[in-house]
Design an enzyme around this catalytic site. Structure first.
Site, PDB file in Angstrom:
ATOM      1  N   SER A  12       0.834  -1.196   0.000  1.00  0.00           N
ATOM      2  CA  SER A  12       0.000   0.000   0.000  1.00  0.00           C
ATOM      3  C   SER A  12       0.866   1.241   0.000  1.00  0.00           C
ATOM      4  O   SER A  12       2.046   1.193   0.338  1.00  0.00           O
ATOM      5  CB  SER A  12      -0.916   0.008   1.222  1.00  0.00           C
ATOM      6  OG  SER A  12      -0.123   0.227   2.371  1.00  0.00           O
ATOM      7  N   LYS A  13       0.242   2.349  -0.372  1.00  0.00           N
ATOM      8  CA  LYS A  13       0.953   3.607  -0.553  1.00  0.00           C
ATOM      9  C   LYS A  13       1.724   4.026   0.698  1.00  0.00           C
ATOM     10  O   LYS A  13       2.775   4.620   0.613  1.00  0.00           O
ATOM     11  CB  LYS A  13      -0.046   4.702  -0.945  1.00  0.00           C
ATOM     12  CG  LYS A  13       0.405   5.419  -2.203  1.00  0.00           C
ATOM     13  CD  LYS A  13      -0.503   6.538  -2.586  1.00  0.00           C
ATOM     14  CE  LYS A  13       0.217   7.450  -3.555  1.00  0.00           C
ATOM     15  NZ  LYS A  13       0.342   6.950  -4.893  1.00  0.00           N
ATOM     16  N   ARG A  14       1.169   3.688   1.852  1.00  0.00           N
ATOM     17  CA  ARG A  14       1.819   4.104   3.081  1.00  0.00           C
ATOM     18  C   ARG A  14       3.223   3.513   3.224  1.00  0.00           C
ATOM     19  O   ARG A  14       4.106   4.101   3.798  1.00  0.00           O
ATOM     20  CB  ARG A  14       0.964   3.724   4.298  1.00  0.00           C
ATOM     21  CG  ARG A  14       0.230   4.923   4.862  1.00  0.00           C
ATOM     22  CD  ARG A  14      -0.656   4.517   6.002  1.00  0.00           C
ATOM     23  NE  ARG A  14      -1.732   3.642   5.537  1.00  0.00           N
ATOM     24  CZ  ARG A  14      -2.044   2.488   6.096  1.00  0.00           C
ATOM     25  NH1 ARG A  14      -1.373   2.051   7.133  1.00  0.00           N
ATOM     26  NH2 ARG A  14      -3.028   1.768   5.627  1.00  0.00           N
ATOM     27  N   GLN A  15       3.408   2.315   2.682  1.00  0.00           N
ATOM     28  CA  GLN A  15       4.703   1.647   2.863  1.00  0.00           C
ATOM     29  C   GLN A  15       5.759   2.049   1.835  1.00  0.00           C
ATOM     30  O   GLN A  15       6.869   1.576   1.888  1.00  0.00           O
ATOM     31  CB  GLN A  15       4.516   0.138   2.823  1.00  0.00           C
ATOM     32  CG  GLN A  15       4.464  -0.473   4.202  1.00  0.00           C
ATOM     33  CD  GLN A  15       3.078  -0.915   4.563  1.00  0.00           C
ATOM     34  OE1 GLN A  15       2.135  -0.597   3.861  1.00  0.00           O
ATOM     35  NE2 GLN A  15       2.963  -1.637   5.646  1.00  0.00           N
ATOM     36  N   GLY A  16       5.403   2.857   0.890  1.00  0.00           N
ATOM     37  CA  GLY A  16       6.403   3.241  -0.119  1.00  0.00           C
ATOM     38  C   GLY A  16       5.732   3.443  -1.455  1.00  0.00           C
ATOM     39  O   GLY A  16       4.534   3.678  -1.528  1.00  0.00           O
TER      40      GLY A  16
END
Ligand code: GLU
Length: 506
Positions: free
Chosen positions: A268-272
Site C-alpha cells: 500500500s501507498k503508506r509503505q512506499g
C-alpha cells in the site's frame, strides 16, 4: 480466439500490482495469438479523475504494453500529442458510455425474476445492519423484511417506480446451493450461496455496480479469460450467479496472487512507492521493472532470471503462477535494474538518461556539447553505468566530469602513502603524460604506457595511480584513472593534473 482484458478504474496512476496482473493478461494473450483489450471501469463516478486515462495508457506504453483493442493512445495530428481513442468491434470500451447496455440487461433480470427493485433508504439499511449485528447474524440484505418488490404489492411498486423515490436493482440470490468454478491458479473453488448477499446491480444514480458491469461487459466483449488479483475471488461467485441468471457461459478465471510488503501486508501507498510512475521517475528501466514484476507470482521453474519481452511471451504460462502472495523485494528490483543498465546499447542509454539531466544545474552549460557529441556523452555515462542503480543517479555520479569538485590536498595521498610522496610522483607523471599525443590519449594506450613508466620508476601502482585518479576526479571514489582520462581528453586531463600538482605546492 483467446481474449483477455485489463479493466482499470481511472485512478490516474497504475498500481504496481496492476502492472503485474496486466502483464499476465498481456503475455497470456500474446502467447496464444489472442487479443488483449483495455476497458475502462469508471462507473464509480466519484473516483474518476480527468486526464487519468491518458497518463495510465502512457505508463502502460512505457512498460511495452500496447492494447490490441479497446481504449488506447493514438498519435494526434499536427504533433498535438497522443490522444485517447477506442478501437474494436465491441465498443464502447468505457463503461460510462455503456449505461444503456446495463439498463437493458438489468431489465432482462427484472423480467425473468432474477432481480428485483428495492426502495430502502440509507437509514433503513443501517437499521437492518444494526439489528443483525445485535442478533449476531451475518449482515446481509434481508429481502423478506425490507421494502422491495418482493415484500410490497405490485400497486405499491408501480407507485414508487413512478415517483422520484430512490430505487436500486438487486440480484435475487438463490436460497441454497453452491457455486463453484475451476480457477487456473486455485483449482476448484466452491462457495455456498448462503454467504452471498443480494447485491445491488444498478445503483440509485442509475449506474451499474462493478459486479453488473463486469459481467455484462466480459460477456458482450467475448472475454475468454478473466485474469485478476485474488482479492476479487470472493466476487466471482456473485458474477457466476449473474452468468447463470442470464444463461451465459462464464469465462475461465485465473486469480493471481497479490504483491505484498515484506511483512506480508498488502502493498500500500503508506509503505512506499506503489505507482509504476514512481519507479519510472526514480530512473528504473521499463525492461527491468517488467522482468522483476512478472516474477512476482510467476516462476518458470528454471534458473533463468533475465527475460526479454519476447522470451516472456514464449515462456509465460498461467499454470506456473503460484497461489502464495509475492513479496515485493526492492533489492531484487535494484539487481534487475543494474543488470539492464549494464547491457543497454549506448545510444539507448543516452536517450533514456537525458530526461534525468534536464533540471540539473551543470546540464544547461554543457547542453550544446552533449547534444552535438552524443557518443562522447555515452562514454561519460559509461563511466558510471555499472556503479549506479538507477538512471536518476547518473547526473550526480558523472557530475565530476563536467565540474571538478573541490577537494583537500590530503586526498591526493594514497592510503598507504603520504602527501610528500604524491608531491614527488604527480609532477613526474604529469611531465610523462605531456609527452603523449592526442591520438595516443586513450584508455588502452595510457594503461600500457603508464604501467611501463610506473614499473621503470619502481613505484607501487597505488602510489602513482591514486593521486592521478584523485586529480582527475576530485573524489575519494570514482572509476579508474585511465577511463576518466580518456573521457576528459588530453587537454582537460592535464589541466586537472596541473591543478592537483599546484594544490600540493609542488
Ligand atoms: N475495475 C477493477 C479494478 O479496478 C477490475 C477487476 C477485474 O479485473 O474484474 O481492479
Amino acid at each position: 480466439m483467446i481474449r483477455t482484458r485489463f479493466a482499470p478504474s481511472p485512478t490516474g496512476y497504475v498500481h504496481i500490482g496492476n502492472l503485474r496482473t496486466t502483464l499476465f493478461e498481456y503475455l497470456f494473450a500474446r502467447k496464444n495469438n489472442g487479443v488483449f483489450i483495455v476497458r475502462v471501469e469508471d462507473t464509480d463516478q466519484e473516483r474518476s479523475v480527468t486526464g487519468a486515462l491518458e497518463s495510465m495508457l502512457k505508463t502502460l506504453a512505457w512498460a511495452g504494453i500496447v492494447p490490441d483493442e479497446g481504449v488506447m493512445l493514438e498519435p494526434g495530428d499536427l504533433g498535438e500529442g497522443d490522444r485517447v481513442v477506442q478501437k474494436g468491434n465491441f465498443g464502447p470500451y468505457i463503461q460510462s458510455e455503456r449505461l444503456n447496455a446495463y439498463k437493458k440487461y438489468a431489465q432482462v433480470l427484472l423480467d425473468t425474476g432474477f432481480a428485483y427493485y428495492a426502495f430502502d433508504t440509507a437509514e433503513e439499511l443501517n437499521a437492518m445492519r444494526e439489528n443483525q449485528q445485535a442478533r449476531k447474524v451475518a449482515t446481509k440484505y434481508d429481502r423478506t423484511r425490507m421494502r422491495n418488490q418482493l415484500t410490497l404489492t405490485p400497486e405499491e411498486v408501480t407507485i414508487l417506480l413512478a415517483s422520484d423515490a430512490e430505487r436500486v436493482v438487486r440480484l435475487k440470490v438463490p436460497d441454497s446451493g453452491e457455486v463453484s468454478f475451476d480457477d487456473i491458479v486455485h483449482g476448484k473453488t466452491v462457495f455456498d450461496v448462503k454467504e452471498i448477499d443480494d447485491q445491488v446491480l444498478i445503483k440509485s444514480d442509475g449506474f451499474p455496480t462493478y459486479h453488473m458491469a463486469v459481467v455484462v461487459d466480459d460477456h458482450l466483449m467475448e472475454i475468454t479469460h478473466v485474469i485478476r488479483g485474488d482479492d476479487w475471488i470472493s466476487s466471482t461467485p456473485k458474477h457466476l450467479l449473474l452468468y447463470q441468471a442470464f444463461g451465459w457461459t462464464p469465462p475461465i478465471y485465473a486469480h493471481v496472487p497479490l504483491i505484498l510488503n515484506a511483512d506480508k501486508s498488502k502493498l500500500s501507498k503508506r509503505q512506499g512507492d506503489v505507482a509504476v510512475e514512481d519507479y519510472q521517475k526514480k530512473g528504473y528501466l521499463a525492461e527491468a521493472l517488467v522482468n522483476f514484476i512478472v516474477f512476482c507470482g510467476w516462476n518458470p521453474g528454471t534458473a533463468k532470471e533475465l527475460y526479454t519481452k519476447d522470451e516472456l511471451i514464449k515462456d509465460f504460462s498461467l499454470e506456473k503462477v503460484s497461489k502464495a502472495g509475492a513479496v515485493f523485494n526492492i533489492d531484487k528490483l535494484n539487481w534487475y535494474n543494474k543488470e539492464y543498465l549494464k547491457s543497454l546499447p549506448l545510444d539507448e542509454l543516452v536517450s533514456r538518461a537525458l530526461p534525468f539531466f534536464m533540471n540539473v544545474p551543470f546540464y544547461e552549460k554543457f547542453e550544446p556539447q552533449i547534444a552535438n557529441e552524443g557518443a562522447w556523452f555515452g562514454s561519460v555515462l559509461s563511466l558510471e553505468r555499472e556503479r549506479v542503480t538507477t538512471l536518476a543517479e547518473l547526473p550526480e555520479a558523472v557530475k565530476f566530469v563536467f565540474e571538478l569538485p573541490e577537494y583537500q590536498k590530503e586526498l591526493l595521498a594514497w592510503r598507504k602513502g603520504t602527501v610528500e610522496e604524491a608531491r614527488k610522483i604527480l609532477p613526474e607523471l604529469k611531465s610523462f603524460l605531456e609527452g603523449f599525443s592526442d591520438d595516443d590519449w586513450n584508455k588502452a594506450a595510457l594503461e600500457h604506457k603508464v604501467g611501463e613508466w610506473i614499473a621503470a620508476k619502481g613505484y607501487t601502482t597505488g602510489s602513482a595511480l591514486w593521486p592521478l585518479r584523485v586529480a582527475l576526479s576530485g573524489q575519494q571514489n570514482s572509476p579508474g584513472p585511465y577511463e576518466i582520462a580518456e573521457v576528459l581528453g588530453m587537454e582537460e586531463s592535464l589541466k586537472r593534473i596541473e591543478a592537483g600538482v599546484m594544490s600540493l605546492g609542488a
